[in-house]
Motif scaffolding. Structure first.
Motif, PDB file in Angstrom:
ATOM      1  N   ASP A  99       0.822  -1.170  -0.027  1.00 60.71           N
ATOM      2  CA  ASP A  99      -0.059  -0.025  -0.208  1.00 60.71           C
ATOM      3  C   ASP A  99       0.950   1.396  -0.053  1.00 60.71           C
ATOM      4  O   ASP A  99       1.860   1.364   0.854  1.00 60.71           O
ATOM      5  CB  ASP A  99      -0.805  -0.087   1.429  1.00 60.71           C
ATOM      6  CG  ASP A  99      -1.745   1.074   1.230  1.00 60.71           C
ATOM      7  OD1 ASP A  99      -2.908   1.240   0.672  1.00 60.71           O
ATOM      8  OD2 ASP A  99      -1.450   2.258   1.825  1.00 60.71           O
ATOM      9  N   HIS A 134       0.535   4.061   1.019  1.00 64.25           N
ATOM     10  CA  HIS A 134       0.236   4.966   2.243  1.00 64.25           C
ATOM     11  C   HIS A 134       1.356   4.389   3.281  1.00 64.25           C
ATOM     12  O   HIS A 134       2.107   4.919   3.940  1.00 64.25           O
ATOM     13  CB  HIS A 134      -1.319   5.115   2.841  1.00 64.25           C
ATOM     14  CG  HIS A 134      -1.996   5.619   2.189  1.00 64.25           C
ATOM     15  ND1 HIS A 134      -1.904   7.113   2.046  1.00 64.25           N
ATOM     16  CD2 HIS A 134      -3.116   5.126   1.328  1.00 64.25           C
ATOM     17  CE1 HIS A 134      -3.007   7.430   1.401  1.00 64.25           C
ATOM     18  NE2 HIS A 134      -3.709   6.426   1.072  1.00 64.25           N
ATOM     19  N   ASP A 145       4.469   6.419   4.737  1.00 63.50           N
ATOM     20  CA  ASP A 145       4.615   6.278   6.143  1.00 63.50           C
ATOM     21  C   ASP A 145       6.143   5.839   6.492  1.00 63.50           C
ATOM     22  O   ASP A 145       6.830   6.883   7.229  1.00 63.50           O
ATOM     23  CB  ASP A 145       3.750   5.494   6.765  1.00 63.50           C
ATOM     24  CG  ASP A 145       2.195   6.119   6.978  1.00 63.50           C
ATOM     25  OD1 ASP A 145       2.033   7.406   6.759  1.00 63.50           O
ATOM     26  OD2 ASP A 145       1.173   5.464   7.596  1.00 63.50           O
TER      27      ASP A 145
END
Lengths: 396, 396
Positions: free
Chosen positions: B116, B118, B122
């Motif tokens: 992912d 994200h 992160d």
């Protein structure tokens, strides 16, 4: 840019005038350069006294202080550059003034292959003298000369290392040309490099482009952000010997399957059944006119030959784009005359093979000038050197 | 160079210090730049007050007038650059000080494919924060950050247009990274471009070179006269998709016979019979170690696979030399580890195919750094921006 601060500032101010000739005032130069008004004025005085810049009328812009907003421009009666192009079947000479405008040109058609080099050098010297006399009669002062040759040059030694189609090897051509005001010899470069410098508008806009020069050989001049990139030894742009097919036909260079064997003048002549013997007798230009005439008349064999040459050229140029990502390809030399038929094939190949093509189509355009491009670019390179570093001229 | 005269002079003086850090005095800077002594002294005061330059002891050179010949050097406790390399199976981060020395580095091995975005972003943000904290604890002040990705980037929009091996398309990665002192977002570039900038010694010498980065893909960074050439859109150096054979194997890019299909990581794995499935599980680095171990042990199939890859790579690079005429080819990424076997093949092809080879042999050398090159080059590009235009840092 020169390191000496005064020299750097003079160059900066002159470049502003050159970029907006006739449309910039002293205040405008101060604003564009960050130099204060009195410095800008004193620089302009020096450039005017040196015969590089003149006042060309008043501007309407309001000027808060100091001199009125008089527009400044490059002088066209000051220094001039001499350019010579020694090609296989002609020698061209031209003179440009500081604005880059052509003030004199002369072309002598004569096959130089197999001629005694002394005779060739004598002819070059004679042509240069004639151009210099004409320029001086026109009120111009020669600030240097530059010579274009179809071959590999040693710019440091100012000798032609190898020009196979002229039969030259380690030949000093600059000794017969006028020196500049400091006694420095003429500049020497490959014809494709100087031809690339004839594209004044692209250079002024700071564009990056690949100028392909189709002659008996095929070469390219690489201009990055408005500046000619010559390579570590001055040998950049040797695209004529990019390998299209390692098992392809032999090339006089000793390799196989070079681009020239598919898209050079001789290859196109062969494919159109205009024998290369005719090419030798007629010279390059008339055979290209003949090919263009046949293509316009819809001759199938000619159209097929041009499509094949264009595809191969486009394939090679797409590879160059993948490496260089320049925004524009300029088709020069014989490709300029044949651009209506070769251009679309080049565009198609570029769209198919250039990695960035799905986000941005590079422009493929015909050169602004034909056979005169190398001599014109050589002459313009001479005056451009004055604009880039005026203190050398001012200190003459 | 900045246009504002004070800014240009500051840059000029700082560049002198950077080029001869620890071995140049104020008098030396005055001599090298043509600026008068008092101007040079005042520039140095400003650079010292801004935390960029320090006195590093006295020099023995006799000084005729003014201050004694105290040697000046770059501070290594001032601004620092943060570089991040997001690669297919690892993320690397590093911090360098103004001298280019590494002050912090950290690598996290993790296959990013199919993750992912994200989560990936992160992790990048976390790594960057950790590096920033470490730098600040070390007394450094972050002056900006730069991120390297294996793909095509839109530098203006600061987004990754396409990174096929990461599965990214039109992704903004810079928003999660520390901004610079003026709030400007992190710089973004292709990993090969930043890796090329890790070759600090070549850059300092003003060399022109082609840095080939072998990864899962194959890319190149082009450095001309010490400056990275990015191309009109930032897409230069896409050599992985130079066409070796138009009838060759299909490439995921949609074309056929691209260099990557012959000399990329997967192709070498396939030819050495180390299945590419292992490559996915092990990551790039361990498989390259395995190939190198087999080659050192004299395994015939491995040696043949490397020779073939080297020949094809060399063939493509010889074409690049014919276009660019750079003096040096740097083998980076997996080619650095495999240089003992690939390098000689590249040299042989270059000698055979480069037009200028009979007069000058380009140097083929292994890169100074391995997997850390893109992050290091990214970090160094940040501090280099400060050296090239110090007034932005001074005006913070």
């Amino acid at each position: 840019m020169p390191v000496n601060p005064r020299a750097a500032h003079l160059a900066l101010a002159l470049r502003c005038v050159a970029e907006q000739s006739g449309a910039i005032s002293r205040a405008g130069i101060s604003a564009a350069t960050g130099l204060n008004r009195s410095t800008a004025c004193s620089l302009i005085e020096e450039l005017m006294a040196g015969g590089l810049v003149k006042e060309v009328g008043s501007r309407r812009e309001s000027s808060r202080a100091g001199r009125p907003g008089t527009a400044l421009g490059l002088r066209n009666d000051g220094p001039a550059g001499l350019g010579i192009d020694v090609n296989v079947d002609y020698t061209a000479v031209c003179v440009v003034d500081l604005t880059g405008a052509v003030r004199y040109k002369h072309v002598v058609s004569e096959d130089q292959r197999g001629q005694d080099t002394h005779e060739v050098l004598d002819r070059i010297a004679r042509l240069a003298r004639g151009a210099q006399n004409a320029a001086e009669a026109d009120g111009l002062a020669l600030c240097g000369s530059a010579v274009a040759v179809p071959g590999i040059v040693d710019r440091r030694g100012a000798t032609v290392t190898l020009a196979p189609n002229l039969g030259w090897r380690d030949l000093d051509v600059t000794e017969v040309l006028p020196a500049d005001v400091h006694g420095e010899r003429a500049a020497l470069d490959n014809e494709a490099n100087f031809a690339a410098l004839s594209e004044q508008e692209l250079i002024r806009s700071g564009a990056s482009y690949l100028y392909v020069s189709g002659q008996i050989g095929v070469g390219a001049g690489i201009v990055l952000d408005g500046t000619l990139y010559r390579g570590s030894h001055g040998w950049s742009g040797e695209i004529g010997h990019l390998t299209i097919d390692r098992d392809g036909p032999e090339c006089p260079c000793g390799r196989r399957g070079c681009l020239e064997r598919y898209a050079g003048h001789e290859a196109i002549l062969r494919a159109t059944s205009i024998s290369s013997g005719v090419g030798t007798t007629l010279g390059v230009r008339p055979t290209v006119d003949l090919i263009a005439a046949r293509a316009r008349a819809g001759d199938a064999q000619t159209l097929e030959a041009l499509a094949t040459a264009g595809r191969t050229l486009g394939f090679a140029l797409a590879g160059c784009l993948n490496l260089l990502d320049v925004g524009t390809i300029v088709l020069g030399g014989i490709y300029r005359d044949l651009a209506p038929w070769i251009g679309p094939e080049v565009e198609r190949e570029v769209r198919a093979q250039f990695v960035g093509a799905r986000w941005a189509d590079p422009e493929v355009r015909a050169a602004a000038y034909g056979a005169e491009a190398p001599a014109l670019g050589a002459a313009r390179s001479v005056v451009r050197d004055v604009i880039n570093d005026p203190i050398r001229w001012l200190a003459r």
